[in-house]
Design an enzyme around this catalytic site. Sequence first.
Site, mmCIF file in Angstrom:
data_model
loop_
_atom_site.group_PDB
_atom_site.id
_atom_site.type_symbol
_atom_site.label_atom_id
_atom_site.label_comp_id
_atom_site.label_asym_id
_atom_site.label_seq_id
_atom_site.Cartn_x
_atom_site.Cartn_y
_atom_site.Cartn_z
ATOM 1 N N ASP A 336 -14.597 1.693 5.285
ATOM 2 C CA ASP A 336 -13.767 1.321 4.166
ATOM 3 C C ASP A 336 -12.657 2.375 4.087
ATOM 4 O O ASP A 336 -12.819 3.467 4.607
ATOM 5 C CB ASP A 336 -14.657 1.358 2.919
ATOM 6 C CG ASP A 336 -13.936 0.937 1.674
ATOM 7 O OD1 ASP A 336 -13.242 -0.080 1.733
ATOM 8 O OD2 ASP A 336 -14.083 1.625 0.654
ATOM 9 N N ASP A 536 -17.799 3.469 -0.031
ATOM 10 C CA ASP A 536 -18.095 4.247 -1.236
ATOM 11 C C ASP A 536 -18.764 3.381 -2.297
ATOM 12 O O ASP A 536 -19.041 3.844 -3.393
ATOM 13 C CB ASP A 536 -16.821 4.888 -1.790
ATOM 14 C CG ASP A 536 -15.778 3.863 -2.168
ATOM 15 O OD1 ASP A 536 -16.010 2.658 -1.931
ATOM 16 O OD2 ASP A 536 -14.728 4.257 -2.713
ATOM 17 N N ASP A 540 -17.662 -2.719 -2.218
ATOM 18 C CA ASP A 540 -18.224 -2.970 -0.891
ATOM 19 C C ASP A 540 -19.744 -2.805 -0.813
ATOM 20 O O ASP A 540 -20.307 -2.765 0.270
ATOM 21 C CB ASP A 540 -17.527 -2.120 0.182
ATOM 22 C CG ASP A 540 -17.580 -0.639 -0.132
ATOM 23 O OD1 ASP A 540 -18.452 -0.239 -0.908
ATOM 24 O OD2 ASP A 540 -16.748 0.102 0.406
HETATM 25 P P1 ADP Z 1 -10.552 -0.456 -0.403
HETATM 26 O O1 ADP Z 1 -11.002 -1.557 0.483
HETATM 27 O O2 ADP Z 1 -9.399 0.278 0.183
HETATM 28 O O3 ADP Z 1 -11.634 0.461 -0.825
HETATM 29 P P2 ADP Z 1 -10.684 -2.110 -2.804
HETATM 30 O O4 ADP Z 1 -11.334 -3.287 -2.181
HETATM 31 O O5 ADP Z 1 -11.482 -1.302 -3.757
HETATM 32 O O6 ADP Z 1 -9.983 -1.154 -1.745
HETATM 33 O O7 ADP Z 1 -9.392 -2.626 -3.589
HETATM 34 C C1 ADP Z 1 -8.419 -3.360 -2.905
HETATM 35 C C2 ADP Z 1 -7.125 -3.432 -3.663
HETATM 36 O O8 ADP Z 1 -7.318 -4.150 -4.871
HETATM 37 C C3 ADP Z 1 -6.599 -2.090 -4.064
HETATM 38 O O9 ADP Z 1 -5.815 -1.516 -3.054
HETATM 39 C C4 ADP Z 1 -5.751 -2.460 -5.287
HETATM 40 O O10 ADP Z 1 -4.500 -2.937 -4.869
HETATM 41 C C5 ADP Z 1 -6.526 -3.588 -5.897
HETATM 42 N N1 ADP Z 1 -7.411 -3.121 -6.969
HETATM 43 C C6 ADP Z 1 -8.750 -3.156 -6.966
HETATM 44 N N2 ADP Z 1 -9.253 -2.666 -8.106
HETATM 45 C C7 ADP Z 1 -8.192 -2.267 -8.842
HETATM 46 C C8 ADP Z 1 -8.033 -1.658 -10.124
HETATM 47 N N3 ADP Z 1 -9.085 -1.322 -10.884
HETATM 48 N N4 ADP Z 1 -6.779 -1.429 -10.573
HETATM 49 C C9 ADP Z 1 -5.716 -1.743 -9.820
HETATM 50 N N5 ADP Z 1 -5.797 -2.292 -8.614
HETATM 51 C C10 ADP Z 1 -7.002 -2.575 -8.127
HETATM 52 MG MG MG Z 2 -13.451 1.000 -1.605
#
Ligand code: ADP
Ligand code: MG
Length: 653
Positions: A336, A536, A540
């Site tokens: 991730d 983390d 996921d």
């Molecule tokens: P990663 O796969 O990099 O860990 P996430 O799946 O957690 O990222 O989130 C993907 C995208 O969704 C983030 O890059 C953001 O654009 C958006 N996002 C998710 N949760 C939030 C939040 N609480 N506030 C703002 N944007 C969010």
């Molecule tokens: Mg993440």
Amino acid sequence: MTKKQRTMLLRIIVAAVLTAVLALLPDVSILPLGGVEQGILYYLVVYAIIGYDILRKSLLGIRNGRVFDENFLMVVATIGAFSLALYEQSGDYLEAIAVMLFYQVGEFFQSYAVGKSRKNITELMDIRPDYANIEDEDGNLERVDPDDVEVGQIIVVQPGEKVPIDGIVVSGRSSLNTAALTGESLPREIGEGQEIVSGSINMTGVLRIETTKEFDESTVSKILELVEDSASHKSKSEDFIARFARVYTPAVCYSALALAVLPPLVLMLVMGAEPAWQTWIYRALTFLVISCPCALVVSIPLSFFAGIGGASRNGVLVKGANILETLSKVKTVVLDKTGTLTLGVFEVTAMHGPHCEENPSEEARAALLEMAALAECASSHPIAKSLLRAYGKGIDHGRVSNIEEIGGHGITAIIDGQKVAVGNEKLMRQVGVDFCHCHTAGTIVHVACEGTYMGHIVLGDIVKPHAAEAIAALHESGVVRTIMLTGDAKTVAEQVAAKLRLDEVYSELLPADKVQRVEELLASCGKSDKLAFVGDGINDAPVLTRADVGIAMGGVGSDAAIEAADVVLMDDDPLKIDKAIRISRHTLRIVWQNIIMALGIKGACLVLGAFGIANMWLAIFADVGVMILAVLNAIRAMYVKNLGYSRNCVKTH
Ligand code: ADP
Ligand code: MG
């Protein structure tokens, strides 16, 4: 040494001295009653001293219906040897005693070594706090059970004490020793307002901590739970040995019986020769001694236990022997991005107005940030935490309601009665708001209010210091594919992937897409090649469970992640992924070395024994020798400090 071990040692010494005296005595018959059957009474006394517990155990085994075990093998072999000597009038009872004596030396050594290494491992993991200090009204400290401390209470940790419960430092400065948790020996500085995890040791100053969790939910309790549970998850190799012993020991006993009976019968009936019963019975008894399976039965679980202990010393918690086994076969590592490869601590790098104007007014900026922070006030996403930190002021929770977090999109909420959406382009499309594409590099958080686009905040994340090294180390250890999955925008994802030299990258994935992508990758893996997912736990956790091995970041990771994962990296350092794999391979290598060595040496001795070349002395030396070697080898699994990273992977502080 335990009391039991001391008595054992005493028995061994007494029996050894008496055996030596009997062996050196020119003629036993000078002793009183020494004339009876070449002094058998004396030999029987020594035999009883050294072997009575084995006799007892084997009788108990027979009574409980579990006849065939190592004790039974030893008893049959030694009593058989006695009977033969008696029958032949040879007076050669020494052999039977020596077999029992050496067998007991082996048992003693094994119990000592196993006990010692178990103690070492648990000592290294000695992180369980016994008490917590709370202050009464007069400022006096009172020691209480950490279980009785409530969330939000203030506890005091003095220098030299363990931090019993997770919390936030309200006053004081100190340095912390987190070695037991993370394997990192460098002290960590801590001060007011910072989060502190339980299990670390306070070294220099007095800290007053406001607890944020109950004792049961604190890091230290979680870790101990994991390690204690890990012992109960058996690996396939361990099962293999248990099943093996169940079949093997009876098989050996019947083979010995056949060896004692069949050749003489053939000699007598078919060839008309002398049956030579004694010779064949002796060979059968030797065969029994040689084939005792104790080396394997003892050393394999010990190797896994040592491997898990060694891993936890390095800040890697492995939840079971079976996981260590799978980990050693990992060929694909899927990671991730946010919080795993990057710190997940975003800095606001820019704020743009509704038409992408670079310099909106001060009020417009403040309004944008305030709206975002209010909407994010309940989220545990790294983006949320970073926005709240950037906002820096207290949140009036009364202004926010109906908060809804949409995984992979962002947040919607009602703020001051107005519908607000804070998130990425996907979210803007979902709520039907026109937004402007931002071309600045970074993670973009768009903000919309009542269907009107307000502008966006550009966040910059920092790649973890060891991330590039970690990927290089994985490649070097023979991991074939490294793949990054992220919900973040393509530009950011590709930038990070290029910087870290990842093999593949998939971006703009929703949590469900990540699961699907991992399913596809699993399907494309070979049967014996395993896939590890490192995350983390934020958006996921399902993937962590789905992968062959789920590896979670323990420090920033959510509790859900630590629960769902098979392996937890205590200090969030991506270099530890490779370390975990190396530890697992090291352990498995040792397990197989032991299996092959034990079976090989025993096999060779069995053949020699069957042809009458090996006598019982050789047999017992082979048995005890193999066991000692196997146990010593197993203990090596705990020492995995220098597994040899290449020069560019040396840790820099
Ligand atoms: P990663 O796969 O990099 O860990 P996430 O799946 O957690 O990222 O989130 C993907 C995208 O969704 C983030 O890059 C953001 O654009 C958006 N996002 C998710 N949760 C939030 C939040 N609480 N506030 C703002 N944007 C969010
Ligand atoms: Mg993440």
